[in-house]
Write an enzyme that holds these catalytic residues in place. Structure first.
Site, PDB file in Angstrom:
ATOM      1  N   HIS A 185       0.843  -1.208   0.000  1.00  0.00           N
ATOM      2  CA  HIS A 185       0.000   0.000   0.000  1.00  0.00           C
ATOM      3  C   HIS A 185       0.871   1.248   0.000  1.00  0.00           C
ATOM      4  O   HIS A 185       1.552   1.532   0.981  1.00  0.00           O
ATOM      5  CB  HIS A 185      -0.911  -0.005   1.234  1.00  0.00           C
ATOM      6  CG  HIS A 185      -1.898   1.123   1.243  1.00  0.00           C
ATOM      7  ND1 HIS A 185      -3.261   0.932   1.131  1.00  0.00           N
ATOM      8  CD2 HIS A 185      -1.732   2.462   1.358  1.00  0.00           C
ATOM      9  CE1 HIS A 185      -3.877   2.090   1.165  1.00  0.00           C
ATOM     10  NE2 HIS A 185      -2.974   3.045   1.307  1.00  0.00           N
ATOM     11  N   HIS A 187       1.477   5.489  -1.913  1.00  0.00           N
ATOM     12  CA  HIS A 187       0.960   6.626  -2.711  1.00  0.00           C
ATOM     13  C   HIS A 187       2.132   7.280  -3.424  1.00  0.00           C
ATOM     14  O   HIS A 187       2.774   8.186  -2.898  1.00  0.00           O
ATOM     15  CB  HIS A 187       0.251   7.639  -1.815  1.00  0.00           C
ATOM     16  CG  HIS A 187      -0.991   7.103  -1.205  1.00  0.00           C
ATOM     17  ND1 HIS A 187      -2.251   7.311  -1.748  1.00  0.00           N
ATOM     18  CD2 HIS A 187      -1.183   6.323  -0.117  1.00  0.00           C
ATOM     19  CE1 HIS A 187      -3.151   6.696  -1.003  1.00  0.00           C
ATOM     20  NE2 HIS A 187      -2.543   6.087  -0.010  1.00  0.00           N
ATOM     21  N   GLN A 216      -9.584   9.935  -4.270  1.00  0.00           N
ATOM     22  CA  GLN A 216      -9.214  10.561  -2.996  1.00  0.00           C
ATOM     23  C   GLN A 216     -10.319  11.458  -2.419  1.00  0.00           C
ATOM     24  O   GLN A 216     -10.535  11.498  -1.216  1.00  0.00           O
ATOM     25  CB  GLN A 216      -7.941  11.410  -3.206  1.00  0.00           C
ATOM     26  CG  GLN A 216      -7.530  12.266  -2.027  1.00  0.00           C
ATOM     27  CD  GLN A 216      -6.877  11.465  -0.912  1.00  0.00           C
ATOM     28  OE1 GLN A 216      -5.736  11.052  -1.019  1.00  0.00           O
ATOM     29  NE2 GLN A 216      -7.610  11.242   0.171  1.00  0.00           N
ATOM     30  N   HIS A 272      -9.244   1.946   0.474  1.00  0.00           N
ATOM     31  CA  HIS A 272      -9.027   2.559   1.782  1.00  0.00           C
ATOM     32  C   HIS A 272     -10.351   2.367   2.513  1.00  0.00           C
ATOM     33  O   HIS A 272     -11.385   2.879   2.074  1.00  0.00           O
ATOM     34  CB  HIS A 272      -8.744   4.044   1.633  1.00  0.00           C
ATOM     35  CG  HIS A 272      -7.370   4.370   1.151  1.00  0.00           C
ATOM     36  ND1 HIS A 272      -6.917   4.035  -0.090  1.00  0.00           N
ATOM     37  CD2 HIS A 272      -6.339   4.995   1.783  1.00  0.00           C
ATOM     38  CE1 HIS A 272      -5.663   4.448  -0.211  1.00  0.00           C
ATOM     39  NE2 HIS A 272      -5.291   5.037   0.907  1.00  0.00           N
ATOM     40  N   GLU A 282     -10.636   4.165   7.407  1.00  0.00           N
ATOM     41  CA  GLU A 282      -9.424   4.789   7.971  1.00  0.00           C
ATOM     42  C   GLU A 282      -9.872   5.915   8.899  1.00  0.00           C
ATOM     43  O   GLU A 282      -9.782   7.099   8.585  1.00  0.00           O
ATOM     44  CB  GLU A 282      -8.493   5.310   6.875  1.00  0.00           C
ATOM     45  CG  GLU A 282      -7.133   5.706   7.447  1.00  0.00           C
ATOM     46  CD  GLU A 282      -6.198   6.332   6.418  1.00  0.00           C
ATOM     47  OE1 GLU A 282      -6.598   6.489   5.252  1.00  0.00           O
ATOM     48  OE2 GLU A 282      -5.066   6.682   6.801  1.00  0.00           O
ATOM     49  N   ASP A 313       2.663   3.079   2.853  1.00  0.00           N
ATOM     50  CA  ASP A 313       1.639   4.112   2.667  1.00  0.00           C
ATOM     51  C   ASP A 313       2.248   5.432   2.190  1.00  0.00           C
ATOM     52  O   ASP A 313       1.887   5.923   1.127  1.00  0.00           O
ATOM     53  CB  ASP A 313       0.835   4.326   3.967  1.00  0.00           C
ATOM     54  CG  ASP A 313      -0.526   4.975   3.721  1.00  0.00           C
ATOM     55  OD1 ASP A 313      -0.888   5.179   2.544  1.00  0.00           O
ATOM     56  OD2 ASP A 313      -1.223   5.269   4.698  1.00  0.00           O
ATOM     57  N   TRP A 337       1.069  13.614   4.423  1.00  0.00           N
ATOM     58  CA  TRP A 337       0.589  12.884   5.598  1.00  0.00           C
ATOM     59  C   TRP A 337       1.714  12.442   6.531  1.00  0.00           C
ATOM     60  O   TRP A 337       1.497  12.171   7.691  1.00  0.00           O
ATOM     61  CB  TRP A 337      -0.219  11.658   5.149  1.00  0.00           C
ATOM     62  CG  TRP A 337      -1.467  12.037   4.426  1.00  0.00           C
ATOM     63  CD1 TRP A 337      -2.690  12.299   4.987  1.00  0.00           C
ATOM     64  CD2 TRP A 337      -1.621  12.234   3.010  1.00  0.00           C
ATOM     65  NE1 TRP A 337      -3.585  12.645   4.005  1.00  0.00           N
ATOM     66  CE2 TRP A 337      -2.961  12.612   2.787  1.00  0.00           C
ATOM     67  CE3 TRP A 337      -0.760  12.135   1.912  1.00  0.00           C
ATOM     68  CZ2 TRP A 337      -3.467  12.889   1.515  1.00  0.00           C
ATOM     69  CZ3 TRP A 337      -1.254  12.410   0.657  1.00  0.00           C
ATOM     70  CH2 TRP A 337      -2.589  12.778   0.466  1.00  0.00           C
TER      71      TRP A 337
HETATM   72 FE   FE2 Z   1      -3.265   5.134   1.788  1.00  0.00          FE
END
Ligand code: FE2
Length: 427
Positions: free
Chosen positions: A57, A59, A152, A210, A213, A309, A315
């Site tokens: 996983h 991005h 997203q 996702h 979360e 991730d 993030w």
């Molecule tokens: Fe993610």
């Protein structure tokens, strides 16, 4: 005559002192002391040799962009999404491509030769999709990239997400994504799961959402995901990522949920580095950890793998794409300190991840691809303990990355002594 032989390897299953013979990019023999000559020999005596790490996983469109246009001061998921929305109009295809290629180079150096990356399709230009499709092709000889069409801003919440997701799939994106907990209502979240699974079923694609979360124990979209998986016959082809609400769920409800996930063959992905940073942000004290129930899922037979991730993005501003760092954090956050649990954490960044991605030819077996990583550690637990140096990374029988062994000289008393942390210290 072998193309390559790796001598004296310790294997992840606990067998020690094995030679691995390679011809034509495939493993042809695994046995103690192979007699056949080889064009190249690698001395791995006392070292763990593993199939490559797998990041389930990631991005890649956002990676290595930390600080653009500003830093995430609250540290929350929602501020991260807001910063990404500010950054998106400023993206260029070349920028996305260059950052992704750099991340791939980091991954290769770390022995991570397969990454499932989500790509945000909530941008009418779809330039990140095109850039990552290009990177997938460019890097194919070295690393397996799998792309997920990720809405997203919400599949139903964002006016153009449906059209853009279908456009991305038409262009060759591999997996259908989703973000049901970010839709406007629980009902919309469930509706998005249903429609996205139908799209995947119709096109014969995998699903990776996702899912939940959040710290809200009533965010139960994974239940709908499992039910839709069964309704549409997607058994084994669907993944629930993050699943952090499960940390806070009622135990009785979870006792019903986990068997449903197992029955549906839903893969679970935890992202320990990010979960421990993002979750529990609305708590005072005690603060929840937020990582999903890794050992409970593994115990009943659900396939659990881990993702990185984020690396240096809106993030998470840290990281170097090291899947052993991910496993190390999982062991701590999940209190997975039993011997079998630590070995399980190693599997979650290797073989379990390969299962989540559905990678063909993966594994340390005769007939599989000769994709191997030699670690400066004696076994999987020591590899996690040290976040061990990758001495050698092999793809289809060719060495594609090397690092010198890390050791120190210490000077105590009248002589120098050598310290090699990865020389097999009884782990
Ligand atoms: Fe993610």
């Amino acid at each position: 005559m072998l193309d390559l032989v790796v001598r004296g390897a310790n294997l992840p299953d606990g067998r020690n002192g094995y030679d691995i013979g390679v011809i034509g990019g495939k493993i042809v023999e695994i046995a103690p002391q192979l007699a056949a000559p080889a064009a190249r020999e690698i001395d791995a005596r006392g070292r763990l040799v593993t199939p490559p790490f797998v990041d389930s996983h990631f991005h890649m469109d956002a990676t290595l962009s930390v600080g653009r246009p500003r830093f995430n001061e609250s540290g929350t998921l929602l501020e991260g999404i807001a910063i990404w929305a500010e950054q998106k109009p400023l993206l260029t295809a070349e920028d996305v491509r260059e950052r992704a290629l750099e991340l791939c180079r980091w991954a290769i150096a770390r022995g991570n030769l397969a990454i499932r990356t989500h790509v945000d399709i909530c941008d009418d230009r779809l330039l990140a999709v095109d850039a990552l499709l290009d990177v997938r092709e460019t890097m194919a000889p070295y690393i397996d990239l799998q792309l997920v069409a990720f809405p997203q801003d919400g599949f139903l919440r964002d006016a153009s997400a449906r059209v853009n997701l279908l456009r991305a799939l038409d262009r060759g994106v591999d997996v259908v994504g989703g973000i049901p907990h970010f839709e406007r209502t629980m009902a919309d979240g469930a509706a998005s799961v249903r429609e996205l699974c139908e799209i995947a079923a119709k096109r014969g694609l995998l699903v990776d959402m996702h899912c939940d979360e959040t710290d809200d124990p009533l965010s139960r979209h994974v239940e709908t995901l499992a039910a839709e998986t069964m309704r549409l016959g997607l058994h084994g082809r669907v993944t629930g990522s993050h699943l952090t609400s499960m940390h806070s769920m009622d135990n009785y409800y979870v006792s019903k949920l986990l068997p449903l996930m197992l029955e549906a063959g839903v893969h679970a992905v935890a992202n320990p580095l990010i979960n421990i940073v993002i979750q529990g942000r609305h708590d005072t004290y005690p603060k929840r950890r937020g990582m999903t129930r890794v050992s409970e899922m593994a115990a009943i037979g659900i396939n659990v793998s881990f993702g990185h991730d984020c690396v240096m993005d809106p993030w998470y501003s840290l990281g170097s794409h090291d899947m052993l760092e991910v496993a190390h954090m999982a062991v701590h956050v999940g209190q997975l300190t039993g011997r079998e649990e630590m070995r399980g954490a190693f599997m979650s960044v290797t073989a379990n991840g390969a299962r989540t991605l559905g990678l063909a030819g993966y594994g340390l077996e005769v007939g599989k691809n000769a994709d191997l990583v030699v670690l400066q550690a004696a076994d999987p637990i020591e590899a996690i303990r040290l976040r061990a140096n990758r001495l050698c990374v092999i793809r289809r029988g060719n060495v594609i990355a090397e690092s010198p062994a890390v050791e120190s000289q210490i000077f105590i008393g009248d002589r120098a002594r050598r310290v090699d942390f990865g020389a097999g210290a009884q782990s």
